[in-house]
Design a protein around this motif. Structure first.
Motif, PDB file in Angstrom:
ATOM      1  N   ASP A  70       0.828  -1.072  -0.287  1.00 17.39           N
ATOM      2  CA  ASP A  70      -0.259   0.466   0.262  1.00 17.39           C
ATOM      3  C   ASP A  70       0.924   0.799   0.643  1.00 17.39           C
ATOM      4  O   ASP A  70       1.674   1.433   0.454  1.00 17.39           O
ATOM      5  CB  ASP A  70      -1.159   0.429   1.060  1.00 17.39           C
ATOM      6  N   ILE A  71       0.275   2.421  -1.116  1.00 14.01           N
ATOM      7  CA  ILE A  71       1.566   3.635  -1.124  1.00 14.01           C
ATOM      8  C   ILE A  71      -0.153   4.608  -0.549  1.00 14.01           C
ATOM      9  O   ILE A  71      -0.429   4.304  -1.235  1.00 14.01           O
ATOM     10  CB  ILE A  71       1.447   3.853  -1.900  1.00 14.01           C
ATOM     11  N   CYS A  72       0.840   5.305   0.017  1.00 10.23           N
ATOM     12  CA  CYS A  72       0.002   6.972   0.504  1.00 10.23           C
ATOM     13  C   CYS A  72       0.333   8.066  -0.107  1.00 10.23           C
ATOM     14  O   CYS A  72       2.372   7.965  -0.322  1.00 10.23           O
ATOM     15  CB  CYS A  72      -0.337   6.208   2.004  1.00 10.23           C
ATOM     16  N   VAL A  73       0.212   9.419   0.074  1.00  6.36           N
ATOM     17  CA  VAL A  73       0.970  10.380  -0.917  1.00  6.36           C
ATOM     18  C   VAL A  73       0.610  11.337   0.921  1.00  6.36           C
ATOM     19  O   VAL A  73      -0.485  10.971   1.139  1.00  6.36           O
ATOM     20  CB  VAL A  73       0.227  11.172  -2.023  1.00  6.36           C
ATOM     21  N   ALA A  74       1.810  12.343   0.757  1.00  8.29           N
ATOM     22  CA  ALA A  74       1.351  13.131   1.597  1.00  8.29           C
ATOM     23  C   ALA A  74       2.206  13.907   2.082  1.00  8.29           C
ATOM     24  O   ALA A  74       4.120  13.840   1.273  1.00  8.29           O
ATOM     25  CB  ALA A  74       0.751  12.406   3.278  1.00  8.29           C
ATOM     26  N   GLN A  75       2.508  14.675   1.934  1.00 11.45           N
ATOM     27  CA  GLN A  75       3.071  15.931   2.735  1.00 11.45           C
ATOM     28  C   GLN A  75       4.426  16.314   3.249  1.00 11.45           C
ATOM     29  O   GLN A  75       4.473  15.140   4.662  1.00 11.45           O
ATOM     30  CB  GLN A  75       2.656  17.303   2.784  1.00 11.45           C
ATOM     31  N   GLU A  76       4.896  16.335   2.885  1.00 17.02           N
ATOM     32  CA  GLU A  76       6.977  16.083   4.028  1.00 17.02           C
ATOM     33  C   GLU A  76       7.574  17.227   3.444  1.00 17.02           C
ATOM     34  O   GLU A  76       7.131  17.945   2.083  1.00 17.02           O
ATOM     35  CB  GLU A  76       7.762  14.911   3.118  1.00 17.02           C
TER      36      GLU A  76
END
Length: 187
Positions: free
Chosen positions: A99-105
């Motif tokens: 599972d891949i997730c996208v979030a701000q870094e």
């Protein structure tokens, strides 16, 4: 055994270590494994935590303070004195979730820039703690992301290398005085 490197979670006017910023060669070098976990390494971890708290960070890798060693400090709850920070020495990723997730870094070495990054949702690592004891940890959400972000630093990778929207990234970098030429995109 209590955490020997406990430090007060507060900002210092003069943090013990100096941050290095995007464009500095030290951020692009692969860090060397720590041969022996001793008082010198614990002192470094303590100073890294003090520097991280002083900069409002939640993670810091030794290369970010110009030290070419595989050491990471993390505290995703810097406002919670009851939550002890993590010290990861010679961390190795054992497994990542599909599972891949996208979030701000964001990154202390690239202040002011926050961009979306794709990463595995869960990561399992092995490492040594501040006493040199082998440990394993399975982490998701913010902690899992933070571990992956900091481990990238140990391999000379900065989060902007993983940003897919190169146009938005170039604009953000320029706005904050960084050069897009310093980015090394990861395919």
């Amino acid at each position: 055994m209590s955490l020997e490197i406990a430090v007060e979670k507060k900002k210092l006017k003069n943090p013990p270590l100096e941050l290095h910023y995007l464009g500095d060669r030290v951020l692009r070098q692969a860090a060397k494994r720590v041969a022996k976990v001793d008082d010198e390494i614990r002192k470094l971890a303590r100073e890294m935590l003090q520097t991280m708290y002083s900069q409002d960070g939640i993670g810091l890798a030794a290369p970010q303070v110009g030290i070419n060693k595989q050491i990471i400090v993390i505290d995703i709850e810097p406002d919670n004195p009851a939550n002890p920070p993590l010290v990861l020495i010679n961390p190795i990723i054992k497994q990542v979730s599909r599972d891949i997730c996208v979030a701000q870094e964001g990154c202390l070495s690239i202040p002011g820039i926050y961009m979306d990054v794709k990463r595995p949702q869960v990561v399992e690592i092995s490492y040594k703690d501040e006493h040199g004891r082998p440990k394993t940890l399975k982490a998701g959400e913010l902690l899992g992301r933070c571990i992956q972000h900091e481990m990238d630093h140990l391999n000379g990778v900065v989060f902007v290398d993983r940003v897919e929207n190169s146009l938005a990234l170039a604009q953000e970098l320029s706005k904050h005085g960084f050069s897009y030429q310093t980015v090394k995109p990861i395919a």
